[in-house]
Design an enzyme around this catalytic site. Structure first.
Site, PDB file in Angstrom:
ATOM      1  CE  LYS A  12     -13.432   5.308   6.008  1.00  0.00           C
ATOM      2  NZ  LYS A  12     -12.108   5.118   6.670  1.00  0.00           N
ATOM      3  CE1 TYR A  52     -13.436   9.061  10.205  1.00  0.00           C
ATOM      4  CE2 TYR A  52     -13.641  10.363   8.204  1.00  0.00           C
ATOM      5  CZ  TYR A  52     -13.598   9.140   8.840  1.00  0.00           C
ATOM      6  OH  TYR A  52     -13.705   7.980   8.102  1.00  0.00           O
ATOM      7  CG  ASN A 115      -9.550   2.538   6.180  1.00  0.00           C
ATOM      8  OD1 ASN A 115     -10.366   3.322   5.691  1.00  0.00           O
ATOM      9  ND2 ASN A 115      -9.144   2.610   7.438  1.00  0.00           N
ATOM     10  CG  HIS A 118     -17.035   5.135   9.511  1.00  0.00           C
ATOM     11  ND1 HIS A 118     -16.093   5.574  10.414  1.00  0.00           N
ATOM     12  CD2 HIS A 118     -18.232   5.204  10.153  1.00  0.00           C
ATOM     13  CE1 HIS A 118     -16.703   5.902  11.551  1.00  0.00           C
ATOM     14  NE2 HIS A 118     -18.006   5.689  11.415  1.00  0.00           N
ATOM     15  CD  GLU A 129     -19.582   7.340  13.986  1.00  0.00           C
ATOM     16  OE1 GLU A 129     -18.445   7.502  14.439  1.00  0.00           O
ATOM     17  OE2 GLU A 129     -19.942   6.285  13.402  1.00  0.00           O
TER      18      GLU A 129
HETATM   19  P1  DAT Z   1     -11.532   3.180  12.029  1.00  0.00           P
HETATM   20  O1  DAT Z   1     -11.841   3.706  10.656  1.00  0.00           O
HETATM   21  O2  DAT Z   1     -11.033   1.751  11.980  1.00  0.00           O
HETATM   22  O3  DAT Z   1     -12.649   3.382  13.026  1.00  0.00           O
HETATM   23  P2  DAT Z   1     -10.188   5.369  13.408  1.00  0.00           P
HETATM   24  O4  DAT Z   1     -11.516   5.813  13.887  1.00  0.00           O
HETATM   25  O5  DAT Z   1      -9.121   5.200  14.446  1.00  0.00           O
HETATM   26  O6  DAT Z   1     -10.264   4.011  12.577  1.00  0.00           O
HETATM   27  O7  DAT Z   1      -9.629   6.404  12.340  1.00  0.00           O
HETATM   28  C1  DAT Z   1     -10.499   6.935  11.351  1.00  0.00           C
HETATM   29  C2  DAT Z   1      -9.773   6.905  10.031  1.00  0.00           C
HETATM   30  O8  DAT Z   1      -8.639   7.757  10.112  1.00  0.00           O
HETATM   31  C3  DAT Z   1      -9.209   5.531   9.661  1.00  0.00           C
HETATM   32  O9  DAT Z   1     -10.164   4.741   8.984  1.00  0.00           O
HETATM   33  C4  DAT Z   1      -8.057   5.909   8.777  1.00  0.00           C
HETATM   34  C5  DAT Z   1      -7.549   7.208   9.379  1.00  0.00           C
HETATM   35  N1  DAT Z   1      -6.447   6.963  10.313  1.00  0.00           N
HETATM   36  C6  DAT Z   1      -6.530   6.523  11.586  1.00  0.00           C
HETATM   37  N2  DAT Z   1      -5.340   6.414  12.151  1.00  0.00           N
HETATM   38  C7  DAT Z   1      -4.453   6.804  11.200  1.00  0.00           C
HETATM   39  C8  DAT Z   1      -3.036   6.909  11.142  1.00  0.00           C
HETATM   40  N3  DAT Z   1      -2.275   6.600  12.188  1.00  0.00           N
HETATM   41  N4  DAT Z   1      -2.481   7.336   9.976  1.00  0.00           N
HETATM   42  C9  DAT Z   1      -3.236   7.673   8.916  1.00  0.00           C
HETATM   43  N5  DAT Z   1      -4.571   7.567   8.905  1.00  0.00           N
HETATM   44  C10 DAT Z   1      -5.174   7.154  10.020  1.00  0.00           C
HETATM   45 MG    MG Z   2     -13.369   5.017  13.994  1.00  0.00          MG
END
Ligand code: DAT
Ligand code: MG
Length: 153
Positions: A12, A52, A115, A118, A129
């Site tokens: 990222k 997303y 974080n 991805h 994806e």
């Molecule tokens: P991951 O990246 O571990 O697959 P995800 O698909 O649930 O996680 O979410 C995509 C991204 O969205 C994640 O890397 C960070 C953001 N995100 C997810 N849940 C969030 C939350 N509760 N508050 C803020 N950002 C969030």
């Molecule tokens: Mg995810």
């Protein structure tokens, strides 16, 4: 033998800006996964919204789109047995506060909105994806001489 899978990884914008791209890719490569696709690109808003789409409508959606479009990213496709789950476990939990030490997020990140990496969360989402970021011709299948020391056939 475990199922050979492919999965999408993004370094990222924070990973790129912090000079951690090599470190992040190296951890996945050192685990034994094989790079079968790799590119540097700037994600535009349309691609970010498609990537997303599952999070559309959530409170963090717009900041997430802004974050992922804020700077170039590296997109990579990694291949290996159980690649989807192996990448997820090497990344660590979504929120770095909960990510175990030794994982990428647990070692290098502090906040959920920064974080670093991805990784696809299932074989089905990996297929979708990968197709968003790569054409078939950009993915290469090739043997490595070390494969037999990494994968028990
Ligand atoms: P991951 O990246 O571990 O697959 P995800 O698909 O649930 O996680 O979410 C995509 C991204 O969205 C994640 O890397 C960070 C953001 N995100 C997810 N849940 C969030 C939350 N509760 N508050 C803020 N950002 C969030
Ligand atoms: Mg995810």
């Amino acid at each position: 033998m475990a199922e050979l899978q492919r999965t999408l990884v993004l370094v990222k914008p924070d990973g790129m800006q912090r000079g951690l791209a090599g470190t992040i890719l190296a951890r996945l490569e050192a685990r034994g996964l094989k790079i079968v696709g790799l590119k540097l690109l700037q994600i535009d808003e349309a691609l970010a919204r498609r990537h997303y789409a599952a999070h559309e409508g959530k409170g963090f959606f717009l900041p997430l789109v802004q974050y992922i479009t804020a700077s170039p990213v590296i997109a990579a496709v990694f291949e290996g047995p159980n690649a989807v789950e192996v990448v997820r476990s090497t990344m660590g939990a979504t929120n770095p506060v909960q990510a175990a030490p030794g994982t990428i997020r647990g070692d290098f990140a502090l906040e959920i909105g920064r974080n670093l990496i991805h990784g696809s969360d299932s074989p089905d989402s990996a297929r979708l994806e990968i197709a968003l970021f790569f054409s078939e011709g950009e993915l290469l299948s090739y043997p490595r001489d070390t494969d037999r020391w990494i994968i028990e056939s």
